[in-house]
Design a protein around this motif. Sequence first.
Motif, PDB file in Angstrom:
ATOM      1  N   UNK A   1      61.536  74.024 -31.482  1.00 50.98           N
ATOM      2  CA  UNK A   1      60.922  75.275 -30.435  1.00 50.98           C
ATOM      3  C   UNK A   1      60.816  74.644 -28.971  1.00 50.98           C
ATOM      4  N   UNK A   2      60.181  73.704 -28.736  1.00 55.66           N
ATOM      5  CA  UNK A   2      60.013  73.174 -27.318  1.00 55.66           C
ATOM      6  C   UNK A   2      61.436  72.648 -26.654  1.00 55.66           C
ATOM      7  N   UNK A   3      62.446  72.592 -27.318  1.00 58.12           N
ATOM      8  CA  UNK A   3      63.742  72.169 -27.104  1.00 58.12           C
ATOM      9  C   UNK A   3      64.550  73.314 -26.752  1.00 58.12           C
ATOM     10  N   UNK A   4      64.514  74.450 -27.656  1.00 58.15           N
ATOM     11  CA  UNK A   4      65.043  75.738 -27.316  1.00 58.15           C
ATOM     12  C   UNK A   4      64.616  76.600 -26.511  1.00 58.15           C
ATOM     13  N   UNK A   5      63.295  76.710 -26.457  1.00 53.32           N
ATOM     14  CA  UNK A   5      62.552  77.465 -25.665  1.00 53.32           C
ATOM     15  C   UNK A   5      61.386  76.828 -24.620  1.00 53.32           C
ATOM     16  N   UNK A   6      61.720  75.875 -23.906  1.00 54.54           N
ATOM     17  CA  UNK A   6      60.797  75.110 -23.081  1.00 54.54           C
ATOM     18  C   UNK A   6      59.660  75.756 -22.302  1.00 54.54           C
ATOM     19  N   UNK A   7      60.123  76.857 -21.730  1.00 47.54           N
ATOM     20  CA  UNK A   7      59.374  77.621 -20.919  1.00 47.54           C
ATOM     21  C   UNK A   7      58.094  78.314 -21.782  1.00 47.54           C
ATOM     22  N   UNK A   8      58.205  78.474 -23.288  1.00 46.22           N
ATOM     23  CA  UNK A   8      57.452  79.275 -23.858  1.00 46.22           C
ATOM     24  C   UNK A   8      56.294  78.316 -24.319  1.00 46.22           C
ATOM     25  N   UNK A   9      56.560  77.173 -24.568  1.00 40.51           N
ATOM     26  CA  UNK A   9      55.605  75.897 -24.945  1.00 40.51           C
ATOM     27  C   UNK A   9      55.007  75.273 -23.835  1.00 40.51           C
ATOM     28  N   UNK A  10      53.618  75.339 -23.792  1.00 39.45           N
ATOM     29  CA  UNK A  10      52.820  74.673 -22.801  1.00 39.45           C
ATOM     30  C   UNK A  10      52.414  73.339 -23.291  1.00 39.45           C
TER      31      UNK A  10
ATOM     32  N   UNK B   1      62.504  77.687 -35.771  1.00 41.64           N
ATOM     33  CA  UNK B   1      61.883  77.757 -34.603  1.00 41.64           C
ATOM     34  C   UNK B   1      62.260  78.833 -34.056  1.00 41.64           C
ATOM     35  N   UNK B   2      63.159  79.561 -34.292  1.00 43.00           N
ATOM     36  CA  UNK B   2      63.476  80.869 -33.524  1.00 43.00           C
ATOM     37  C   UNK B   2      62.595  82.030 -33.895  1.00 43.00           C
ATOM     38  N   UNK B   3      62.021  81.726 -35.289  1.00 41.26           N
ATOM     39  CA  UNK B   3      61.059  82.646 -35.669  1.00 41.26           C
ATOM     40  C   UNK B   3      59.797  82.570 -34.889  1.00 41.26           C
ATOM     41  N   UNK B   4      59.384  81.415 -34.478  1.00 44.39           N
ATOM     42  CA  UNK B   4      58.312  81.249 -33.702  1.00 44.39           C
ATOM     43  C   UNK B   4      58.528  81.987 -32.339  1.00 44.39           C
ATOM     44  N   UNK B   5      59.505  81.640 -31.704  1.00 42.02           N
ATOM     45  CA  UNK B   5      59.874  82.304 -30.397  1.00 42.02           C
ATOM     46  C   UNK B   5      59.861  83.703 -30.304  1.00 42.02           C
ATOM     47  N   UNK B   6      60.486  84.326 -31.726  1.00 38.06           N
ATOM     48  CA  UNK B   6      60.495  85.782 -31.772  1.00 38.06           C
ATOM     49  C   UNK B   6      59.079  86.292 -31.791  1.00 38.06           C
ATOM     50  N   UNK B   7      58.091  85.681 -32.453  1.00 42.47           N
ATOM     51  CA  UNK B   7      56.832  86.062 -32.775  1.00 42.47           C
ATOM     52  C   UNK B   7      55.986  86.143 -31.243  1.00 42.47           C
TER      53      UNK B   7
END
Length: 255
Positions: free
Chosen positions: A112-121, A82-88
């Motif tokens: 990804x939604x749990x680790x970076x909720x602000x990035x995921x609409x 999931x961190x790869x998706x956030x990094x992209x």
Amino acid sequence: MQFFSHDGFDLAFLDRQPASGQGDPVLMIHGFASTHYVNWVSPGWFKALNDAGYRAIAFDNRGHGASSKSYEEADYAPAKMASDGAALLNHLGIERAHVMGYSMGARISAFLALSDPDKVATLVFGGLGVGMVDGVGDWDPIAAALLADDPGTTSHPRGRAFRAFADQTRSDRRALAACIATSRELLAEADIGRIAQPTLIAVGTKDDIGGSPDELAALMPNARAFHIEGRDHMLAVGDKTFKQRVLEFYAENPL
């Protein structure tokens, strides 16, 4: 294809804007043994999204496609993938996106939604329902099938299917065997219950892997189920009714 580097991996991705110009971004995360092309380009997702005015983005997960490979099982924990998706998204300067995953990609999307909720609409979970919490059966025979010198020695039906799929996509079977050992990490009901983004859970009615979309939706505060009629796990991803429902979902939940 373009590449970016993260966590020691060189990751291949495709980023395509609609003809109309700037569109809201949709990040797509493919399933196990697949690639961005097999899950998202070939079945027509890039075209459908671009035609509807969305910016389509997809990458090859670590260990898959044109991205770097690892034979270390620990590298394929869903949180790391999931961190790869956030990094992209960071690499592209995107603060917030729709995120859609299929099968293993749905699990990665949840992490990804749990680790970076602000990035995921919003979230679309394709091909994975309550199996995200309860498990998706015994996959150890699949790892054995991937590592077998002779695929003809594999008698396990699901193992045969995934070995044939891996051979078809010319995958690094040793990397996939490492991936399958750790990428199936389950999510606790309490964690699923913390995912507040609008979520669409779509599973084929003939899918014997993903589990019930209704049962998973019932565990989440803002989720709904969609049944992809007459489709199994392998064929549901390209279904036209699935695409139509996702586009309706995005129209209902703009960035």
